[in-house]
Design a protein around this motif. Structure first.
Motif, PDB file in Angstrom:
ATOM      1  N   ARG A 133       2.628  -9.738   3.348  1.00  0.00           N
ATOM      2  CA  ARG A 133       1.402 -10.087   4.338  1.00  0.00           C
ATOM      3  C   ARG A 133       0.164 -10.076   3.551  1.00  0.00           C
ATOM      4  O   ARG A 133       0.093  -9.578   2.451  1.00  0.00           O
ATOM      5  CB  ARG A 133       1.476  -8.972   5.348  1.00  0.00           C
ATOM      6  N   THR A 134      -0.752 -10.749   4.153  1.00  0.00           N
ATOM      7  CA  THR A 134      -2.236 -10.753   3.484  1.00  0.00           C
ATOM      8  C   THR A 134      -2.692  -9.261   3.302  1.00  0.00           C
ATOM      9  O   THR A 134      -2.839  -8.641   4.128  1.00  0.00           O
ATOM     10  CB  THR A 134      -3.239 -11.787   4.095  1.00  0.00           C
ATOM     11  N   VAL A 135      -3.250  -9.125   1.954  1.00  0.00           N
ATOM     12  CA  VAL A 135      -3.894  -7.768   1.780  1.00  0.00           C
ATOM     13  C   VAL A 135      -5.219  -7.811   2.270  1.00  0.00           C
ATOM     14  O   VAL A 135      -6.008  -8.497   2.301  1.00  0.00           O
ATOM     15  CB  VAL A 135      -4.029  -7.583   0.141  1.00  0.00           C
ATOM     16  N   ARG A 136      -5.321  -6.772   3.069  1.00  0.00           N
ATOM     17  CA  ARG A 136      -6.556  -6.477   3.743  1.00  0.00           C
ATOM     18  C   ARG A 136      -7.564  -5.525   3.173  1.00  0.00           C
ATOM     19  O   ARG A 136      -7.231  -4.519   2.472  1.00  0.00           O
ATOM     20  CB  ARG A 136      -6.098  -5.920   5.292  1.00  0.00           C
ATOM     21  N   ALA A 137      -8.773  -5.682   3.215  1.00  0.00           N
ATOM     22  CA  ALA A 137      -9.761  -4.936   2.703  1.00  0.00           C
ATOM     23  C   ALA A 137      -9.783  -3.469   3.488  1.00  0.00           C
ATOM     24  O   ALA A 137     -10.496  -2.688   2.608  1.00  0.00           O
ATOM     25  CB  ALA A 137     -11.199  -5.685   2.675  1.00  0.00           C
ATOM     26  N   TRP A 138      -9.358  -3.434   4.455  1.00  0.00           N
ATOM     27  CA  TRP A 138      -9.459  -1.934   5.271  1.00  0.00           C
ATOM     28  C   TRP A 138      -8.799  -2.189   6.440  1.00  0.00           C
ATOM     29  O   TRP A 138      -8.165  -3.045   6.843  1.00  0.00           O
ATOM     30  CB  TRP A 138     -11.037  -1.879   5.896  1.00  0.00           C
ATOM     31  N   SER A 139      -8.063  -0.755   6.872  1.00  0.00           N
ATOM     32  CA  SER A 139      -6.939  -0.867   7.881  1.00  0.00           C
ATOM     33  C   SER A 139      -7.247   0.524   8.470  1.00  0.00           C
ATOM     34  O   SER A 139      -7.865   1.656   7.824  1.00  0.00           O
ATOM     35  CB  SER A 139      -5.654  -0.910   7.381  1.00  0.00           C
ATOM     36  N   GLU A 140      -6.700   0.772   9.589  1.00  0.00           N
ATOM     37  CA  GLU A 140      -6.344   2.160  10.276  1.00  0.00           C
ATOM     38  C   GLU A 140      -5.899   3.125   9.441  1.00  0.00           C
ATOM     39  O   GLU A 140      -4.757   2.580   8.810  1.00  0.00           O
ATOM     40  CB  GLU A 140      -5.971   1.776  11.871  1.00  0.00           C
ATOM     41  N   PRO A 141      -6.054   4.394   9.625  1.00  0.00           N
ATOM     42  CA  PRO A 141      -5.148   5.332   8.745  1.00  0.00           C
ATOM     43  C   PRO A 141      -3.656   5.358   9.152  1.00  0.00           C
ATOM     44  O   PRO A 141      -2.792   5.704   8.336  1.00  0.00           O
ATOM     45  CB  PRO A 141      -5.863   6.554   8.828  1.00  0.00           C
ATOM     46  N   TRP A 142      -3.559   5.007  10.523  1.00  0.00           N
ATOM     47  CA  TRP A 142      -1.986   5.108  10.833  1.00  0.00           C
ATOM     48  C   TRP A 142      -1.406   3.544  10.713  1.00  0.00           C
ATOM     49  O   TRP A 142      -0.189   3.613  10.831  1.00  0.00           O
ATOM     50  CB  TRP A 142      -2.141   5.503  12.401  1.00  0.00           C
TER      51      TRP A 142
END
Length: 268
Positions: A133-142
């Protein structure tokens, strides 16, 4: 003529904005030719052999071994991991599998690709692929979203018979990324990429102690880690605003009634 000039200006600005956006959507450049591709693989996460995207890493091993490599992936990239295994001359049917883990050693699912493949007894090679999947700059901890940092590739044979254990094999692994751009942009970024040991390096740098600045992974993208705030989404937002303004000007020019005859009172 006025409408023509307005449309011409809009098309010109649209072309200037699309040019950098199109450049950003091109695949990531290959690794520098100065760096030699590795010819061995690690046997665990801690000993994974580092290589850059675009390089073709090779290794010799035995069936039953776990082969590990690591590579960097930044926000907005969609990595594709490809592996080829040259099988022994004589073997039974073998099933090979390639797995990808992020910097937190979380196994990342493949969007598509032959992540597991069984080679027939007369096959000489087996080819595997995993499109992340595309690498995200930020995400939710869970969440289990892929984030910027080090990624690990693990290649191994599963379900081997006793007779096939220990046979020599040659493996080739290559990773290339497509830059997705603003379509995957998010409002946020990590303080640090998920690179093992980067916290140790940051702490050592703040204390000016170079002797304690060891990092378990030293690889990073050619242009460094992105901050996560810039994407071509800003370009398209600006273009949309300009086009909306030009459309308003054009609409006003069409409907203001400058060319209509003046109203003549009845009976005049």
């Amino acid at each position: 003529m006025r409408i023509t000039r307005v449309l011409g200006a809009a098309l010109l600005m649209l072309g200037l904005a699309v040019a950098p956006a199109a450049a950003d959507s091109s695949p990531s450049p290959s690794a520098s030719s100065d760096g030699e591709a590795p010819t061995s693989a690690g046997t665990s996460f801690r000993t994974a052999t580092e290589f850059e995207q675009g390089q073709q890493a090779t290794a010799s091993g035995s069936t039953g071994d776990y082969l590990y490599w690591s590579f960097p992936a930044d926000a907005g990239q969609r990595p594709t991991v490809e592996a080829t295994v040259k099988l022994p001359e004589t073997h039974a049917g073998q099933t090979w599998q390639v797995d990808v883990y992020d910097g937190l050693r979380r196994r990342q699912a493949c969007q598509y690709g032959a992540q597991t493949r069984t080679a027939a007894a007369d096959a000489t090679t087996v080819e595997l692929a995993c499109v992340l999947r595309t690498v995200r700059a930020w995400s939710e901890p869970w969440a289990n979203d892929p984030l910027p940092g080090t990624y690990y590739v693990r290649l191994t044979a599963v379900g081997l018979t006793t007779a096939d254990l220990g046979q020599p094999v040659d493996a080739t692994v290559e990773v290339n990324s497509k830059d997705i751009g603003g379509a995957a942009a998010v409002d946020g970024s990590l303080a640090k990429p998920l690179v093992p040991g980067i916290a140790m390096k940051s702490e050592a740098s703040s204390e000016d102690d170079s002797s304690a600045s060891a990092v378990l992974s030293s690889i990073e993208p050619e242009d460094g880690w992105s901050g996560g705030w810039w994407s071509d989404r800003w370009v398209w937002t600006a273009v949309g605003g300009v086009l909306a303004a030009l459309a308003g000007v054009g609409g006003y020019s069409l409907t203001r009634g400058a060319g209509r005859p003046s109203r003549v009172p009845p009976g005049a």
